[in-house]
Design a protein around this motif. Sequence first.
Motif, PDB file in Angstrom:
ATOM      1  N   GLY A   1       0.819  -1.206   0.000  1.00  0.00           N
ATOM      2  CA  GLY A   1       0.000   0.000   0.000  1.00  0.00           C
ATOM      3  C   GLY A   1       0.852   1.255   0.000  1.00  0.00           C
ATOM      4  O   GLY A   1       0.556   2.223  -0.715  1.00  0.00           O
TER       5      GLY A   1
ATOM      6  N   GLU B   1       2.357   1.695  -3.503  1.00  0.00           N
ATOM      7  CA  GLU B   1       1.345   2.153  -4.461  1.00  0.00           C
ATOM      8  C   GLU B   1       0.971   3.605  -4.203  1.00  0.00           C
ATOM      9  O   GLU B   1       0.767   4.379  -5.149  1.00  0.00           O
ATOM     10  CB  GLU B   1       0.116   1.254  -4.395  1.00  0.00           C
ATOM     11  CG  GLU B   1       0.365  -0.139  -4.923  1.00  0.00           C
ATOM     12  CD  GLU B   1      -0.816  -1.078  -4.732  1.00  0.00           C
ATOM     13  OE1 GLU B   1      -1.870  -0.658  -4.189  1.00  0.00           O
ATOM     14  OE2 GLU B   1      -0.680  -2.261  -5.111  1.00  0.00           O
ATOM     15  N   LEU B   2       0.897   3.975  -2.936  1.00  0.00           N
ATOM     16  CA  LEU B   2       0.581   5.350  -2.579  1.00  0.00           C
ATOM     17  C   LEU B   2       1.689   6.287  -3.057  1.00  0.00           C
ATOM     18  O   LEU B   2       1.421   7.331  -3.674  1.00  0.00           O
ATOM     19  CB  LEU B   2       0.396   5.468  -1.067  1.00  0.00           C
ATOM     20  CG  LEU B   2      -0.110   6.788  -0.521  1.00  0.00           C
ATOM     21  CD1 LEU B   2      -1.480   7.126  -1.098  1.00  0.00           C
ATOM     22  CD2 LEU B   2      -0.175   6.745   0.998  1.00  0.00           C
TER      23      LEU B   2
ATOM     24  N   LEU C   1      -2.401   4.534  -5.865  1.00  0.00           N
ATOM     25  CA  LEU C   1      -3.426   4.242  -4.855  1.00  0.00           C
ATOM     26  C   LEU C   1      -3.970   5.559  -4.331  1.00  0.00           C
ATOM     27  O   LEU C   1      -3.210   6.458  -3.959  1.00  0.00           O
ATOM     28  CB  LEU C   1      -2.809   3.428  -3.702  1.00  0.00           C
ATOM     29  CG  LEU C   1      -3.726   3.039  -2.550  1.00  0.00           C
ATOM     30  CD1 LEU C   1      -4.845   2.097  -3.035  1.00  0.00           C
ATOM     31  CD2 LEU C   1      -2.923   2.354  -1.437  1.00  0.00           C
ATOM     32  N   ASP C   2      -5.282   5.647  -4.334  1.00  0.00           N
ATOM     33  CA  ASP C   2      -5.952   6.822  -3.784  1.00  0.00           C
ATOM     34  C   ASP C   2      -5.655   6.886  -2.285  1.00  0.00           C
ATOM     35  O   ASP C   2      -5.825   5.882  -1.588  1.00  0.00           O
ATOM     36  CB  ASP C   2      -7.462   6.686  -4.025  1.00  0.00           C
ATOM     37  CG  ASP C   2      -8.273   7.874  -3.547  1.00  0.00           C
ATOM     38  OD1 ASP C   2      -7.874   8.517  -2.550  1.00  0.00           O
ATOM     39  OD2 ASP C   2      -9.318   8.142  -4.145  1.00  0.00           O
TER      40      ASP C   2
ATOM     41  N   ASN D   1      -7.330   7.886   0.067  1.00  0.00           N
ATOM     42  CA  ASN D   1      -8.505   7.476   0.835  1.00  0.00           C
ATOM     43  C   ASN D   1      -8.641   5.962   0.930  1.00  0.00           C
ATOM     44  O   ASN D   1      -9.405   5.466   1.749  1.00  0.00           O
ATOM     45  CB  ASN D   1      -9.775   8.074   0.230  1.00  0.00           C
ATOM     46  CG  ASN D   1      -9.814   9.577   0.352  1.00  0.00           C
ATOM     47  OD1 ASN D   1      -9.349  10.139   1.344  1.00  0.00           O
ATOM     48  ND2 ASN D   1     -10.347  10.236  -0.660  1.00  0.00           N
ATOM     49  N   CYS D   2      -7.920   5.257   0.076  1.00  0.00           N
ATOM     50  CA  CYS D   2      -7.976   3.797   0.067  1.00  0.00           C
ATOM     51  C   CYS D   2      -6.752   3.162   0.728  1.00  0.00           C
ATOM     52  O   CYS D   2      -6.653   1.943   0.794  1.00  0.00           O
ATOM     53  CB  CYS D   2      -8.117   3.281  -1.364  1.00  0.00           C
ATOM     54  SG  CYS D   2      -9.646   3.794  -2.158  1.00  0.00           S
ATOM     55  N   ALA D   3      -5.842   3.971   1.191  1.00  0.00           N
ATOM     56  CA  ALA D   3      -4.618   3.467   1.827  1.00  0.00           C
ATOM     57  C   ALA D   3      -4.903   3.215   3.305  1.00  0.00           C
ATOM     58  O   ALA D   3      -4.618   4.053   4.156  1.00  0.00           O
ATOM     59  CB  ALA D   3      -3.490   4.471   1.646  1.00  0.00           C
ATOM     60  N   CYS D   4      -5.471   2.054   3.596  1.00  0.00           N
ATOM     61  CA  CYS D   4      -5.938   1.802   4.955  1.00  0.00           C
ATOM     62  C   CYS D   4      -5.174   0.705   5.700  1.00  0.00           C
ATOM     63  O   CYS D   4      -5.384   0.514   6.892  1.00  0.00           O
ATOM     64  CB  CYS D   4      -7.412   1.453   4.933  1.00  0.00           C
ATOM     65  SG  CYS D   4      -7.782  -0.037   3.978  1.00  0.00           S
TER      66      CYS D   4
END
Length: 133
Positions: A16, A19-20, A25-26, A28-31
């Motif tokens: 993640g 990708e961030l 990766l958005d 907001n989707c990096a959780c």
Amino acid sequence: MAERPTTSWRKGIAQGAEELAAGALDPNCACMAELFPEELLVATDDVLDMFDAELPRLGEADDAQILVVVECLVLALNVVNEAHGGSAFETDEREGLCAYIDESLTGHGVDVVALTARHGLGRYELTDRWRKW
């Protein structure tokens, strides 16, 4: 040897982050890092370390000895879960932890199917009596 769930959680965090950083990766989707804070990973690994230390002697152990080790593991994971608001281990994490327990026992000579059957349980019910996660 079974792969620890914490290993795959760490891989997910790293993926993640990559990708961030690459813009793939958005934000907001990096959780993953939020779902699996380092404190949770370390606490879970500490518990799994204790379990792993017991594994070599379990292939020759009787049912009572094996069940005590599993009970201690599950109760310790209950404490970790509670320390993280009772929601550290959701469905995927529970399944991963239970699979790790089963595969680790099997890999050290414990016939989990026979063990659970002797106690009137299905194979995947080994942890149920103590598990709160």
